[in-house]
Design a protein around this motif. Sequence first.
Motif, PDB file in Angstrom:
ATOM      1  N   ASN A   1      -9.072   7.679   4.322  1.00  0.00           N
ATOM      2  CA  ASN A   1      -8.661   6.319   3.986  1.00  0.00           C
ATOM      3  C   ASN A   1      -9.509   5.309   4.747  1.00  0.00           C
ATOM      4  OD1 ASN A   1      -6.027   7.058   2.495  1.00  0.00           O
ATOM      5  ND2 ASN A   1      -5.844   8.127   4.452  1.00  0.00           N
ATOM      6  N   GLN A   2      -9.706   4.140   4.151  1.00  0.00           N
ATOM      7  CA  GLN A   2     -10.542   3.122   4.781  1.00  0.00           C
ATOM      8  C   GLN A   2      -9.932   1.738   4.601  1.00  0.00           C
ATOM      9  OE1 GLN A   2     -14.571   1.260   3.403  1.00  0.00           O
ATOM     10  NE2 GLN A   2     -15.109   3.111   4.554  1.00  0.00           N
ATOM     11  N   LYS A   3     -10.057   0.919   5.643  1.00  0.00           N
ATOM     12  CA  LYS A   3      -9.597  -0.465   5.574  1.00  0.00           C
ATOM     13  C   LYS A   3     -10.553  -1.359   6.353  1.00  0.00           C
ATOM     14  CE  LYS A   3      -6.730  -3.706   4.415  1.00  0.00           C
ATOM     15  NZ  LYS A   3      -6.432  -4.019   3.003  1.00  0.00           N
ATOM     16  N   ARG A   4     -10.935  -2.491   5.740  1.00  0.00           N
ATOM     17  CA  ARG A   4     -11.749  -3.479   6.441  1.00  0.00           C
ATOM     18  C   ARG A   4     -10.830  -4.398   7.242  1.00  0.00           C
ATOM     19  NH1 ARG A   4     -17.077  -4.207   4.784  1.00  0.00           N
ATOM     20  NH2 ARG A   4     -17.680  -2.861   3.060  1.00  0.00           N
TER      21      ARG A   4
ATOM     22  N   GLU B   1     -10.974   3.803   9.606  1.00  0.00           N
ATOM     23  CA  GLU B   1     -10.764   4.930   8.701  1.00  0.00           C
ATOM     24  C   GLU B   1      -9.818   5.926   9.349  1.00  0.00           C
ATOM     25  OE1 GLU B   1     -14.747   5.874   6.391  1.00  0.00           O
ATOM     26  OE2 GLU B   1     -15.171   5.512   8.510  1.00  0.00           O
TER      27      GLU B   1
ATOM     28  N   ASN C   1       0.850  -1.187   0.000  1.00  0.00           N
ATOM     29  CA  ASN C   1       0.000   0.000   0.000  1.00  0.00           C
ATOM     30  C   ASN C   1       0.888   1.240   0.000  1.00  0.00           C
ATOM     31  OD1 ASN C   1      -2.909  -1.131   0.595  1.00  0.00           O
ATOM     32  ND2 ASN C   1      -1.523  -2.189   1.993  1.00  0.00           N
TER      33      ASN C   1
END
Length: 340
Positions: free
Chosen positions: A151-154, A141, A82
Amino acid sequence: MAKAPLLRMNKNVKKHRGTGVNLSLYALVYIGIVFNANVLAENNKAEKFGVSASIATTSNNKTTNAARIIGLASIDVNSKDNPELTSSLVLNGRLTQGALMRGKISSGSIVWLNGKEINILASGDFVFGFGRDADLTQILEWQLPGQTIRNQKRLKLVKREYAIQRVEGVASKYVSPPKEVLTRIRIDNAQIASARATKSELSAFTQELMIPAKGPISGVYGSQRVFNGEPKRPHFGLDIAGPIGTAIVAPIDGVVTLAHNDMYYSGGTLIIDHGLGVSSTFIHLSLIDVKQGDVVKQGQKIAEMGATGRVTGPHLDWRINWFKERLDPALLIELADSAQ
Protein backbone atom coordinates in the motif's frame (compact mmCIF):
# COMPACT_ATOMS: atom_id res chain seq x y z
CA MET A 1 3.75 30.94 9.85
CA ALA A 2 2.07 28.51 7.53
CA LYS A 3 -0.75 26.59 9.13
CA ALA A 4 -0.30 22.83 9.29
CA PRO A 5 -3.22 20.52 8.58
CA LEU A 6 -4.66 18.50 11.42
CA LEU A 7 -6.04 15.05 10.77
CA ARG A 8 -9.26 14.14 12.58
CA MET A 9 -9.06 14.44 16.33
CA ASN A 10 -10.18 11.71 18.71
CA LYS A 11 -13.57 12.40 20.32
CA ASN A 12 -12.17 11.70 23.77
CA VAL A 13 -9.64 14.55 23.69
CA LYS A 14 -9.52 16.25 27.08
CA LYS A 15 -10.11 20.00 27.28
CA HIS A 16 -7.31 22.23 28.48
CA ARG A 17 -7.95 24.13 31.68
CA GLY A 18 -9.05 27.65 30.85
CA THR A 19 -7.85 28.15 27.23
CA GLY A 20 -8.63 25.59 24.61
CA VAL A 21 -8.06 21.95 24.19
CA ASN A 22 -5.29 19.80 25.58
CA LEU A 23 -4.81 17.36 22.73
CA SER A 24 -3.56 13.97 23.90
CA LEU A 25 -0.67 12.47 21.99
CA TYR A 26 -2.08 8.99 22.09
CA ALA A 27 -5.68 9.04 21.02
CA LEU A 28 -5.23 5.79 19.09
CA VAL A 29 -8.87 4.80 19.27
CA TYR A 30 -10.09 4.53 15.74
CA ILE A 31 -8.43 2.24 13.24
CA GLY A 32 -7.38 2.65 9.60
CA ILE A 33 -5.99 5.61 7.72
CA VAL A 34 -7.18 8.76 5.97
CA PHE A 35 -5.28 11.90 5.28
CA ASN A 36 -8.04 14.44 4.60
CA ALA A 37 -6.63 17.37 6.55
CA ASN A 38 -8.50 20.14 8.31
CA VAL A 39 -6.65 23.42 7.76
CA LEU A 40 -6.79 26.00 10.55
CA ALA A 41 -8.20 28.99 8.69
CA GLU A 42 -7.21 31.85 10.99
CA ASN A 43 -4.99 32.37 14.03
CA ASN A 44 -8.00 33.07 16.20
CA LYS A 45 -9.36 29.65 15.33
CA ALA A 46 -6.04 28.09 16.24
CA GLU A 47 -6.28 29.72 19.65
CA LYS A 48 -9.37 27.63 20.37
CA PHE A 49 -7.15 24.57 20.27
CA GLY A 50 -4.38 26.12 22.35
CA VAL A 51 -1.93 25.65 19.48
CA SER A 52 -0.61 29.19 19.20
CA ALA A 53 1.62 31.02 21.65
CA SER A 54 3.79 34.14 21.33
CA ILE A 55 7.47 33.44 21.86
CA ALA A 56 10.16 35.92 22.87
CA THR A 57 13.75 35.76 21.60
CA THR A 58 16.73 37.37 23.34
CA SER A 59 19.04 39.98 21.77
CA ASN A 60 20.98 42.41 23.95
CA ASN A 61 18.76 41.43 26.89
CA LYS A 62 15.68 42.72 25.06
CA THR A 63 12.79 40.58 23.98
CA THR A 64 11.03 40.77 20.63
CA ASN A 65 8.17 38.81 19.20
CA ALA A 66 9.93 36.12 17.17
CA ALA A 67 7.61 33.27 16.28
CA ARG A 68 4.51 31.30 17.07
CA ILE A 69 4.70 27.75 18.32
CA ILE A 70 2.83 25.19 16.28
CA GLY A 71 1.09 22.97 18.84
CA LEU A 72 0.64 19.25 18.37
CA ALA A 73 -2.76 17.80 17.68
CA SER A 74 -3.34 14.17 18.46
CA ILE A 75 -4.65 12.77 15.22
CA ASP A 76 -6.92 9.89 14.48
CA VAL A 77 -6.55 8.47 11.00
CA ASN A 78 -9.99 7.07 10.34
CA SER A 79 -10.51 4.62 7.49
CA LYS A 80 -14.07 5.31 6.35
CA ASP A 81 -12.82 6.91 3.12
CA ASN A 82 -10.38 4.03 2.62
CA PRO A 83 -12.33 0.90 3.59
CA GLU A 84 -9.66 -1.38 2.17
CA LEU A 85 -7.32 -0.18 4.94
CA THR A 86 -9.62 -0.95 7.85
CA SER A 87 -7.77 -2.32 10.89
CA SER A 88 -4.40 -1.79 9.24
CA LEU A 89 -2.56 1.35 10.35
CA VAL A 90 -2.81 4.32 12.71
CA LEU A 91 -0.62 7.44 12.72
CA ASN A 92 -0.21 10.09 15.39
CA GLY A 93 1.50 13.39 14.61
CA ARG A 94 1.34 16.50 12.50
CA LEU A 95 1.96 16.81 8.78
CA THR A 96 4.50 19.62 8.88
CA GLN A 97 8.25 20.12 8.77
CA GLY A 98 9.97 19.33 12.09
CA ALA A 99 7.31 16.83 13.19
CA LEU A 100 7.63 13.43 14.83
CA MET A 101 5.14 10.84 13.55
CA ARG A 102 4.30 7.80 15.66
CA GLY A 103 2.41 4.87 14.24
CA LYS A 104 0.99 1.45 14.98
CA ILE A 105 0.37 -1.40 12.58
CA SER A 106 -0.29 -5.13 12.75
CA SER A 107 2.67 -7.04 14.18
CA GLY A 108 4.79 -8.54 11.41
CA SER A 109 4.03 -5.77 8.91
CA ILE A 110 6.64 -3.82 6.93
CA VAL A 111 6.66 -0.01 6.60
CA TRP A 112 8.74 2.15 4.26
CA LEU A 113 9.27 5.91 4.20
CA ASN A 114 10.47 7.19 0.82
CA GLY A 115 11.58 3.67 -0.10
CA LYS A 116 13.58 3.05 3.09
CA GLU A 117 12.34 0.40 5.51
CA ILE A 118 11.48 1.63 9.01
CA ASN A 119 12.12 -0.43 12.12
CA ILE A 120 8.99 -1.73 13.85
CA LEU A 121 8.70 -3.12 17.37
CA ALA A 122 7.12 -6.54 17.96
CA SER A 123 4.12 -4.61 19.30
CA GLY A 124 3.64 -2.98 15.88
CA ASP A 125 4.75 0.47 17.09
CA PHE A 126 7.01 2.53 14.81
CA VAL A 127 8.18 6.11 14.43
CA PHE A 128 9.69 8.51 11.91
CA GLY A 129 10.28 12.24 11.60
CA PHE A 130 10.54 15.16 9.17
CA GLY A 131 13.46 17.59 9.41
CA ARG A 132 13.36 21.40 9.40
CA ASP A 133 13.49 21.66 5.60
CA ALA A 134 11.98 18.29 4.69
CA ASP A 135 10.48 17.81 1.23
CA LEU A 136 6.79 18.62 1.30
CA THR A 137 5.86 15.31 -0.34
CA GLN A 138 6.71 12.12 1.54
CA ILE A 139 5.84 8.58 0.41
CA LEU A 140 4.61 6.16 3.08
CA GLU A 141 4.22 2.48 2.14
CA TRP A 142 3.20 -0.57 4.16
CA GLN A 143 2.64 -4.27 3.68
CA LEU A 144 0.59 -6.32 6.10
CA PRO A 145 1.71 -9.79 7.24
CA GLY A 146 0.77 -12.57 4.84
CA GLN A 147 0.00 -10.13 2.03
CA THR A 148 1.85 -9.23 -1.16
CA ILE A 149 0.11 -5.88 -1.71
CA ARG A 150 2.31 -2.87 -0.96
CA ASN A 151 0.00 0.00 0.00
CA GLN A 152 1.14 3.55 -0.68
CA LYS A 153 0.11 7.01 0.49
CA ARG A 154 1.53 10.45 -0.32
CA LEU A 155 1.91 12.57 2.79
CA LYS A 156 1.62 16.28 2.03
CA LEU A 157 3.52 18.42 4.54
CA VAL A 158 2.92 22.10 5.21
CA LYS A 159 5.94 24.31 4.77
CA ARG A 160 6.92 26.28 7.87
CA GLU A 161 8.29 29.80 8.09
CA TYR A 162 11.10 30.41 10.56
CA ALA A 163 12.12 33.50 12.49
CA ILE A 164 15.54 35.15 12.41
CA GLN A 165 17.11 35.37 15.86
CA ARG A 166 19.91 37.88 16.37
CA VAL A 167 22.12 37.23 19.38
CA GLU A 168 24.77 39.71 20.43
CA GLY A 169 27.51 39.45 23.03
CA VAL A 170 28.68 35.94 22.08
CA ALA A 171 32.39 35.34 22.78
CA SER A 172 34.33 35.55 19.49
CA LYS A 173 35.93 32.14 20.07
CA TYR A 174 32.48 30.54 19.72
CA VAL A 175 31.60 32.48 16.56
CA SER A 176 34.90 31.77 14.78
CA PRO A 177 36.68 29.02 16.77
CA PRO A 178 40.50 29.03 16.69
CA LYS A 179 42.31 26.23 14.83
CA GLU A 180 43.57 24.63 18.04
CA VAL A 181 40.04 23.64 19.09
CA LEU A 182 38.90 22.16 15.76
CA THR A 183 40.03 18.65 16.70
CA ARG A 184 38.12 18.91 19.96
CA ILE A 185 34.99 20.01 18.08
CA ARG A 186 35.28 17.06 15.68
CA ILE A 187 35.58 14.63 18.59
CA ASP A 188 32.55 16.21 20.29
CA ASN A 189 30.50 15.92 17.09
CA ALA A 190 31.50 12.27 16.61
CA GLN A 191 30.36 11.39 20.14
CA ILE A 192 27.03 13.14 19.64
CA ALA A 193 26.48 11.44 16.27
CA SER A 194 27.24 8.03 17.77
CA ALA A 195 24.76 8.56 20.61
CA ARG A 196 22.02 9.66 18.22
CA ALA A 197 22.63 6.66 15.95
CA THR A 198 21.49 4.27 18.70
CA LYS A 199 18.88 1.86 17.32
CA SER A 200 17.40 0.25 20.44
CA GLU A 201 14.02 -1.43 20.77
CA LEU A 202 12.87 0.72 23.67
CA SER A 203 9.22 1.72 23.44
CA ALA A 204 9.53 4.93 25.49
CA PHE A 205 8.88 7.05 22.38
CA THR A 206 5.22 5.99 22.57
CA GLN A 207 4.78 7.95 25.82
CA GLU A 208 3.34 11.45 26.03
CA LEU A 209 6.21 13.87 26.65
CA MET A 210 6.43 16.39 29.48
CA ILE A 211 8.47 19.59 29.34
CA PRO A 212 11.86 18.95 31.04
CA ALA A 213 12.20 22.33 32.81
CA LYS A 214 10.12 25.31 33.85
CA GLY A 215 10.89 28.80 32.63
CA PRO A 216 10.21 31.28 29.84
CA ILE A 217 10.80 30.17 26.25
CA SER A 218 13.80 32.15 24.95
CA GLY A 219 14.48 30.39 21.64
CA VAL A 220 12.49 28.30 19.20
CA TYR A 221 13.18 25.52 16.73
CA GLY A 222 14.19 26.39 13.19
CA SER A 223 15.09 30.03 13.74
CA GLN A 224 18.05 31.30 11.72
CA ARG A 225 20.77 32.28 14.19
CA VAL A 226 22.87 35.42 13.65
CA PHE A 227 25.66 35.66 16.24
CA ASN A 228 27.29 39.10 16.59
CA GLY A 229 25.95 39.94 13.12
CA GLU A 230 27.36 36.76 11.51
CA PRO A 231 24.82 34.25 10.10
CA LYS A 232 25.22 30.73 11.49
CA ARG A 233 23.32 27.45 11.40
CA PRO A 234 19.64 27.41 12.36
CA HIS A 235 18.65 26.62 15.91
CA PHE A 236 17.37 23.07 16.30
CA GLY A 237 16.07 23.09 19.86
CA LEU A 238 13.66 24.68 22.29
CA ASP A 239 15.37 27.08 24.70
CA ILE A 240 14.01 27.37 28.23
CA ALA A 241 15.55 30.14 30.33
CA GLY A 242 16.10 30.06 34.08
CA PRO A 243 18.68 30.45 36.82
CA ILE A 244 21.69 28.17 37.06
CA GLY A 245 20.75 25.09 39.06
CA THR A 246 17.15 24.87 37.80
CA ALA A 247 16.13 21.20 37.84
CA ILE A 248 15.84 19.35 34.54
CA VAL A 249 13.81 16.14 34.38
CA ALA A 250 13.48 13.35 31.84
CA PRO A 251 10.61 14.15 29.43
CA ILE A 252 9.95 10.41 28.98
CA ASP A 253 11.65 7.14 29.94
CA GLY A 254 14.96 6.22 28.35
CA VAL A 255 18.57 5.15 28.61
CA VAL A 256 21.50 7.58 28.83
CA THR A 257 23.78 7.25 25.79
CA LEU A 258 26.01 10.29 26.39
CA ALA A 259 26.91 12.31 29.49
CA HIS A 260 29.70 14.84 28.93
CA ASN A 261 30.50 17.71 31.29
CA ASP A 262 32.33 20.01 28.87
CA MET A 263 31.82 20.01 25.11
CA TYR A 264 33.10 23.03 23.21
CA TYR A 265 29.84 24.45 21.87
CA SER A 266 27.25 22.72 24.04
CA GLY A 267 29.07 22.62 27.40
CA GLY A 268 27.47 20.06 29.72
CA THR A 269 25.73 17.67 27.31
CA LEU A 270 23.34 14.79 27.96
CA ILE A 271 21.64 12.49 25.44
CA ILE A 272 18.90 9.98 26.28
CA ASP A 273 17.70 7.23 23.94
CA HIS A 274 13.93 6.63 23.77
CA GLY A 275 13.87 3.83 21.20
CA LEU A 276 13.94 3.29 17.42
CA GLY A 277 16.26 6.26 16.86
CA VAL A 278 14.32 8.82 18.93
CA SER A 279 16.54 10.71 21.39
CA SER A 280 16.51 13.81 23.58
CA THR A 281 19.54 16.09 23.89
CA PHE A 282 20.04 18.54 26.78
CA ILE A 283 22.85 21.10 26.53
CA HIS A 284 24.53 23.99 28.42
CA LEU A 285 24.11 22.01 31.67
CA SER A 286 25.86 23.01 34.91
CA LEU A 287 25.44 19.56 36.49
CA ILE A 288 24.62 16.07 35.19
CA ASP A 289 23.08 13.66 37.70
CA VAL A 290 23.23 10.50 35.55
CA LYS A 291 25.86 8.57 33.62
CA GLN A 292 26.03 6.64 30.39
CA GLY A 293 24.02 3.41 30.59
CA ASP A 294 21.66 4.63 33.32
CA VAL A 295 17.95 3.89 32.91
CA VAL A 296 15.85 6.99 33.63
CA LYS A 297 12.13 7.40 34.21
CA GLN A 298 9.84 10.21 33.13
CA GLY A 299 9.95 13.07 35.63
CA GLN A 300 13.24 11.91 37.19
CA LYS A 301 15.78 14.69 37.81
CA ILE A 302 18.65 14.18 35.38
CA ALA A 303 20.57 17.48 35.36
CA GLU A 304 20.63 21.17 36.26
CA MET A 305 20.40 24.20 34.00
CA GLY A 306 23.61 26.09 33.32
CA ALA A 307 25.46 28.58 31.13
CA THR A 308 28.20 26.36 29.72
CA GLY A 309 29.44 26.35 26.12
CA ARG A 310 28.24 28.96 23.59
CA VAL A 311 25.65 30.95 25.54
CA THR A 312 24.87 34.50 26.60
CA GLY A 313 22.99 33.44 29.71
CA PRO A 314 21.75 30.37 31.62
CA HIS A 315 19.17 28.23 29.85
CA LEU A 316 18.36 24.71 28.70
CA ASP A 317 18.56 23.91 25.00
CA TRP A 318 16.38 20.80 24.57
CA ARG A 319 16.44 18.90 21.28
CA ILE A 320 14.63 15.90 19.80
CA ASN A 321 16.10 13.72 17.08
CA TRP A 322 14.99 10.78 14.97
CA PHE A 323 18.47 9.55 14.08
CA LYS A 324 19.95 12.48 12.06
CA GLU A 325 16.63 14.25 11.60
CA ARG A 326 16.34 17.23 13.94
CA LEU A 327 12.77 17.67 15.16
CA ASP A 328 10.77 20.34 17.00
CA PRO A 329 10.16 19.54 20.70
CA ALA A 330 7.40 22.18 20.86
CA LEU A 331 5.20 19.98 18.65
CA LEU A 332 5.24 17.29 21.33
CA ILE A 333 4.41 19.15 24.52
CA GLU A 334 2.00 21.58 26.14
CA LEU A 335 3.73 24.93 26.70
CA ALA A 336 0.99 26.53 28.75
CA ASP A 337 2.48 25.55 32.12
CA SER A 338 6.17 25.74 31.21
CA ALA A 339 6.81 29.12 32.81
CA GLN A 340 5.21 28.32 36.16
